[in-house]
Design an enzyme around this catalytic site. Structure first.
Site, mmCIF file in Angstrom:
data_model
loop_
_atom_site.group_PDB
_atom_site.id
_atom_site.type_symbol
_atom_site.label_atom_id
_atom_site.label_comp_id
_atom_site.label_asym_id
_atom_site.label_seq_id
_atom_site.Cartn_x
_atom_site.Cartn_y
_atom_site.Cartn_z
ATOM 1 N N THR A 70 0.843 -1.200 0.000
ATOM 2 C CA THR A 70 0.000 0.000 0.000
ATOM 3 C C THR A 70 0.877 1.248 0.000
ATOM 4 O O THR A 70 0.644 2.194 -0.769
ATOM 5 C CB THR A 70 -0.927 -0.002 1.236
ATOM 6 O OG1 THR A 70 -1.721 -1.196 1.214
ATOM 7 C CG2 THR A 70 -1.838 1.204 1.263
ATOM 8 N N ASN A 147 -5.624 -10.511 -6.966
ATOM 9 C CA ASN A 147 -5.758 -11.054 -5.615
ATOM 10 C C ASN A 147 -7.089 -11.761 -5.375
ATOM 11 O O ASN A 147 -7.188 -12.620 -4.507
ATOM 12 C CB ASN A 147 -5.583 -9.942 -4.581
ATOM 13 C CG ASN A 147 -6.403 -8.720 -4.903
ATOM 14 O OD1 ASN A 147 -6.195 -8.066 -5.928
ATOM 15 N ND2 ASN A 147 -7.363 -8.406 -4.051
ATOM 16 N N GLN A 175 0.839 -10.448 -5.380
ATOM 17 C CA GLN A 175 0.325 -11.826 -5.292
ATOM 18 C C GLN A 175 1.135 -12.803 -6.136
ATOM 19 O O GLN A 175 0.997 -14.013 -5.974
ATOM 20 C CB GLN A 175 -1.155 -11.872 -5.701
ATOM 21 C CG GLN A 175 -2.077 -11.068 -4.805
ATOM 22 C CD GLN A 175 -2.282 -11.712 -3.434
ATOM 23 O OE1 GLN A 175 -1.890 -12.847 -3.178
ATOM 24 N NE2 GLN A 175 -2.894 -10.972 -2.516
ATOM 25 N N SER A 194 4.980 -7.188 -1.202
ATOM 26 C CA SER A 194 4.757 -7.078 0.229
ATOM 27 C C SER A 194 5.136 -8.381 0.926
ATOM 28 O O SER A 194 4.856 -9.466 0.404
ATOM 29 C CB SER A 194 3.262 -6.800 0.439
ATOM 30 O OG SER A 194 2.963 -6.697 1.800
ATOM 31 N N GLY A 195 5.752 -8.270 2.099
ATOM 32 C CA GLY A 195 6.231 -9.445 2.814
ATOM 33 C C GLY A 195 5.161 -10.458 3.171
ATOM 34 O O GLY A 195 5.341 -11.668 2.993
ATOM 35 N N HIS A 196 4.022 -9.981 3.661
ATOM 36 C CA HIS A 196 3.087 -10.935 4.285
ATOM 37 C C HIS A 196 2.236 -11.727 3.306
ATOM 38 O O HIS A 196 1.412 -12.553 3.722
ATOM 39 C CB HIS A 196 2.203 -10.226 5.322
ATOM 40 C CG HIS A 196 1.182 -9.295 4.763
ATOM 41 N ND1 HIS A 196 -0.154 -9.520 4.888
ATOM 42 C CD2 HIS A 196 1.296 -8.132 4.101
ATOM 43 C CE1 HIS A 196 -0.829 -8.516 4.336
ATOM 44 N NE2 HIS A 196 0.033 -7.669 3.851
ATOM 45 N N THR A 232 13.869 4.634 9.843
ATOM 46 C CA THR A 232 14.793 3.516 10.063
ATOM 47 C C THR A 232 14.239 2.247 9.424
ATOM 48 O O THR A 232 13.068 1.898 9.638
ATOM 49 C CB THR A 232 14.978 3.290 11.579
ATOM 50 O OG1 THR A 232 15.454 4.508 12.140
ATOM 51 C CG2 THR A 232 15.976 2.168 11.855
ATOM 52 N N CYS A 322 -9.324 -6.204 2.471
ATOM 53 C CA CYS A 322 -9.674 -4.828 2.796
ATOM 54 C C CYS A 322 -11.149 -4.572 2.581
ATOM 55 O O CYS A 322 -11.709 -3.659 3.148
ATOM 56 C CB CYS A 322 -8.861 -3.875 1.941
ATOM 57 S SG CYS A 322 -7.157 -4.357 1.885
HETATM 58 N N1 PLP Z 1 -1.801 -5.288 -3.799
HETATM 59 C C1 PLP Z 1 -2.381 -6.507 -3.800
HETATM 60 C C2 PLP Z 1 -2.565 -7.228 -5.096
HETATM 61 C C3 PLP Z 1 -2.819 -7.069 -2.601
HETATM 62 O O1 PLP Z 1 -3.407 -8.269 -2.620
HETATM 63 C C4 PLP Z 1 -2.644 -6.336 -1.403
HETATM 64 C C5 PLP Z 1 -3.178 -6.880 -0.129
HETATM 65 O O2 PLP Z 1 -4.192 -7.549 -0.093
HETATM 66 C C6 PLP Z 1 -2.018 -5.086 -1.453
HETATM 67 C C7 PLP Z 1 -1.613 -4.606 -2.666
HETATM 68 C C8 PLP Z 1 -1.758 -4.311 -0.187
HETATM 69 O O3 PLP Z 1 -0.681 -4.900 0.485
HETATM 70 P P1 PLP Z 1 -0.176 -4.468 1.944
HETATM 71 O O4 PLP Z 1 -1.041 -5.175 2.898
HETATM 72 O O5 PLP Z 1 1.237 -4.917 2.000
HETATM 73 O O6 PLP Z 1 -0.250 -3.000 2.038
#
Ligand code: PLP
Length: 380
Positions: A70, A147, A175, A194-196, A232, A322
């Protein structure tokens, strides 16, 4: 609980957990500090940058660490907004994640043109090609894999087309990374992840940007990341993120993707045999091996399915995390032109590398059982 919501957040992989724990113990210093502890932390930070750059196929100095996808998306559009002529449009695919759509709209209010997708959920490259004959947008923004449906997008062809015409190409690879080979992603002008989503921790991500010209900082207040992102760096998170990607890359390299696709197809086949009216949204297009978006032919709407499955020990989702809890229709399925009923009955199932074939079988059995209970037609 059998977890089928990896597209919202994947559990931390053991390799990432080990890397995180090791990092917090080994690197107490701030990478910007002048003493040896700082220098050691800085060295580890730069090694991680190099590792990610090699994976994506770009230069290490083109990468900055961020707090997630994000933030990366907001950064890209903030950057463009500082430099783009006031009347130039921005082309963004209609199926981007809300994080991308909202960030684009904020920086380019009234100038965002949504690139349509076909009924399979694939971005319409002809729409882009035709318009490029007469217009130059600020950038073309198309994700690597969706996603909600898992549908793969033609990002490499679009990357090349945009490069030929000198139009910046932006790709959200959140993704895709950790599930399919990352080669070539670094050739996109802007790419982020993104890491998670790939077994790393939350709150850490990256942005690759071209090293020509200045990248306007989005977060200011310090000289970190070459003045492009203040604050940091989350060193333990970054090392855990790269460890997760390394682990996933081994699975991809050993050819496991094919086996995972077969497991997904067996799951779908089993459901189809028992539930004749089941539909797979995006089922006609190439998709991520871990994702199945399906609409169930029963009176109940999707939130109810999610609750029922939860009670039976399965975590699935209605769409992007979200927008869960806010049951407006999925903008992705709407953009595909699917009928209302199919949209309101859709659920998203997303597994991971540690999800076993048996887990998928258990989920199929639970779904069939639920549909039977709901009184929808099933094959005995
Ligand atoms: N982009 C995609 C395709 C995602 O699936 C997501 C999270 O669901 C994001 C961006 C946002 O990621 P983050 O949670 O790292 O901000």
């Amino acid at each position: 609980m059998i977890y089928f919501d990896h597209n919202a957040s994947a559990p931390l992989l053991p390799a990432a957990r080990d890397a995180w724990l090791e990092a917090v113990e080994q690197y107490p210093g701030n990478p910007s500090s002048p003493h040896r502890a700082g220098a050691r932390a800085d060295h580890a930070l730069e090694q991680a940058r190099l590792s990610l750059a090699n994976r994506l196929g770009c230069h290490a100095d083109q990468l900055i660490w961020t707090g997630g996808a994000t933030e990366s998306a907001n950064h890209v559009f903030h950057h463009f907004a500082q430099n783009a002529p006031a009347d130039q449009p921005l082309w963004v695919s209609a199926i981007e994640h809300p994080a991308v759509l909202a960030a684009a709209e904020r920086s380019f209010s009234g100038r965002v043109e949504r690139v349509p997708v076909d009924a399979r959920g694939v971005v319409d490259s002809n729409w882009i090609d035709t318009r490029l004959q007469s217009t130059r947008p600020v950038a073309v923004v198309v994700m690597a894999a969706n996603n909600e449906t898992g549908v793969l997008q033609p990002w490499s062809a679009l990357r090349d087309r945009c490069r030929d015409l000198g139009v910046p190409f932006v790709c959200d690879a959140t993704q895709w990374l950790g599930r399919l080979p990352a080669d070539g992603l670094g050739g996109c002008d802007f790419v982020f992840g993104s890491g998670h989503k790939c077994g790393g921790p939350r709150g850490v991500g990256f942005l690759k940007a071209p090293d020509t010209g200045t990248l306007e900082p989005f977060i200011v207040g310090g000289p970190q990341e070459g003045g492009r992102r203040a604050g940091t760096e989350n060193l333990a998170g970054i090392l855990a993120l790269t460890a997760a990607l390394d682990w996933c890359a081994e699975r991809i390299k050993s050819g496991e993707v094919k086996a995972r696709e077969a497991t997904r197809e067996t799951f779908i086949q089993r459901l189809r045999e028992a539930i004749p009216d089941l539909v797979i949204n995006g089922g006609e297009a190439p998709r991520l091996w871990n994702t199945v978006n399906l609409s169930l032919p029963a009176p109940d709407c999707r939130p109810r399915w999610v609750v029922q499955l939860d009670k039976r020990g399965f975590a699935v989702s209605t769409g992007s995390a979200c927008s869960s809890g806010n049951e407006s229709p999925s903008h992705v399925l709407l953009a595909m032109g699917l009928p209302d009923e199919r949209i309101s009955h859709a659920i998203r199932i997303s597994g991971g590398w540690l999800t076993s074939a048996t887990d998928w079988t258990h989920l199929a059995n639970a779904l069939i059982e639920l549909v039977k209970h709901a009184g929808a037609p099933t094959t005995p």
